[in-house]
Design a protein around this motif. Sequence first.
Motif, short mmCIF file in Angstrom:
data_model
loop_
_atom_site.label_atom_id
_atom_site.label_comp_id
_atom_site.label_asym_id
_atom_site.label_seq_id
_atom_site.Cartn_x
_atom_site.Cartn_y
_atom_site.Cartn_z
N GLN A 281 0.83 -1.21 0.00
CA GLN A 281 0.00 0.00 0.00
C GLN A 281 0.86 1.26 0.00
O GLN A 281 0.51 2.25 -0.65
CB GLN A 281 -0.93 -0.01 1.21
CG GLN A 281 -2.05 -1.04 1.11
CD GLN A 281 -2.89 -1.11 2.36
OE1 GLN A 281 -2.49 -0.66 3.45
NE2 GLN A 281 -4.07 -1.70 2.25
N GLN A 282 1.98 1.22 0.70
CA GLN A 282 2.87 2.38 0.72
C GLN A 282 3.50 2.61 -0.65
O GLN A 282 3.65 3.74 -1.10
CB GLN A 282 3.97 2.18 1.76
CG GLN A 282 3.58 2.62 3.16
CD GLN A 282 4.80 3.08 3.95
OE1 GLN A 282 5.92 2.68 3.68
NE2 GLN A 282 4.59 3.93 4.92
N ILE A 283 3.87 1.52 -1.32
CA ILE A 283 4.56 1.65 -2.60
C ILE A 283 3.59 1.99 -3.73
O ILE A 283 3.87 2.88 -4.56
CB ILE A 283 5.32 0.36 -2.92
CG1 ILE A 283 6.44 0.13 -1.89
CG2 ILE A 283 5.90 0.40 -4.33
CD1 ILE A 283 7.14 -1.22 -2.03
N LEU A 284 2.44 1.32 -3.76
CA LEU A 284 1.51 1.45 -4.89
C LEU A 284 0.28 2.29 -4.59
O LEU A 284 -0.43 2.68 -5.52
CB LEU A 284 1.07 0.05 -5.34
CG LEU A 284 2.18 -0.89 -5.79
CD1 LEU A 284 1.63 -2.27 -6.08
CD2 LEU A 284 2.89 -0.34 -7.02
N GLY A 285 0.02 2.53 -3.30
CA GLY A 285 -1.18 3.27 -2.93
C GLY A 285 -2.32 2.33 -2.54
O GLY A 285 -2.47 1.25 -3.11
N GLU A 286 -3.12 2.75 -1.58
CA GLU A 286 -4.21 1.92 -1.08
C GLU A 286 -5.25 1.62 -2.14
O GLU A 286 -5.83 0.53 -2.18
CB GLU A 286 -4.87 2.59 0.13
CG GLU A 286 -3.97 2.65 1.36
CD GLU A 286 -4.71 3.17 2.58
OE1 GLU A 286 -5.96 3.07 2.59
OE2 GLU A 286 -4.05 3.66 3.50
N GLN A 287 -5.51 2.59 -3.02
CA GLN A 287 -6.54 2.38 -4.04
C GLN A 287 -6.14 1.28 -5.01
O GLN A 287 -6.96 0.44 -5.38
CB GLN A 287 -6.79 3.70 -4.81
CG GLN A 287 -7.36 4.81 -3.95
CD GLN A 287 -8.73 4.45 -3.40
OE1 GLN A 287 -9.54 3.85 -4.09
NE2 GLN A 287 -8.99 4.80 -2.15
N VAL A 288 -4.88 1.27 -5.42
CA VAL A 288 -4.41 0.26 -6.37
C VAL A 288 -4.47 -1.12 -5.74
O VAL A 288 -4.96 -2.08 -6.34
CB VAL A 288 -2.98 0.58 -6.83
CG1 VAL A 288 -2.42 -0.57 -7.67
CG2 VAL A 288 -2.95 1.88 -7.61
N VAL A 289 -3.98 -1.23 -4.51
CA VAL A 289 -3.94 -2.53 -3.84
C VAL A 289 -5.35 -3.00 -3.49
O VAL A 289 -5.69 -4.17 -3.67
CB VAL A 289 -3.07 -2.44 -2.57
CG1 VAL A 289 -3.13 -3.76 -1.78
CG2 VAL A 289 -1.63 -2.10 -2.93
N GLY A 290 -6.19 -2.09 -3.02
CA GLY A 290 -7.50 -2.48 -2.52
C GLY A 290 -8.49 -2.87 -3.59
O GLY A 290 -9.42 -3.64 -3.32
#
Length: 335
Positions: A281-290
């Motif tokens: 989540q830190q690297i890619l962002g919560e929106q991308v991961v979620g």
Amino acid sequence: MKTGRSSHFSELDGMRGILAVLVMLMHYGLNTIVVRVSHGEIQRGLWELSVDFFFVLSGFVLARSFARSPPNLGRYAIRRVLRLGPLYLLTLFVTLACGARADGITLIANVLIVQSLIGLDSINFPSWSIPLELFLPALGLVIVTRWQRWPRVAMLATAMLCLTGAIVCSTSLALEHDMRLLRAVFGLGLGFVMFRLVGAHVSMLGGRPVLTGIGFACILLIMLVGSRFPMATVLFPPLVVVTIATGATTRGLMSTAPAQALGRWSYAIYLVHIPVLLLAQQILGEQVVGRNPVFKIVLAGLALGVAWLCHRFVEVPVARLSSSIVASPMRAEAT
């Protein structure tokens, strides 16, 4: 189960690995899939009941170990801290490095591995069970040294108390009231007393892979539908007891190589999957991961890889160190 003096229950180890994966998948969005597949009939699975299985299994295994070779409290503390502490602390600090926050008291309690005993949150939140697994079995060690004097009626009454308490806790969890400390007390207690009552006869209960498999399948089914049908969770603790008792000397599907690998990595899987998720989540962002189910599958595979590395390069070396430290005083006492 391996014969002879082995302390490993192969079928139960495999079950533990599968349940650890389910805990990971729960945090990676498994319930979203359950909702879609069930067309909203099942809003969430009670995958957290996996931890209740872990408590009973830990009590059973520790009671067997204590009965065969009772350590003193000092040796128990060394072995248990070295078993649970290093990976717990490693994943705690990685979780903090990935952006988790806590007040000073909570941070200190987490570092000391006492947070669950005093009602504080776990920073790496699946690790709430670790302080309870660390400290409560010490009471079991004291009891094991004295329980040969207990009349059988007292053991049966204690077993019924622990079983009833475990049933209340699992049903309460289905009704969205989590009694974590009592889940640990009754689960570990049930495992200890269960060994006292059936441990000497466990070989007669084993050799039934079909029965063990059915029991484990029913456990998984209750976890799936427990929130939709809360009263089904009344059956969960008795099924855990039957499955562990019959699975202790059984070799079936859970004794195959893939399940055994997951069993060896189960503690690491349980602790590393949240730091892996936070790092992504830190690297890619919560929106991308979620919002990307395919990425979640890749992430789960990555977490399994990290768990293997942690087992290979943290747990195994520390286990060797623990054995050498505990063996040294024993050799000294023998001279």
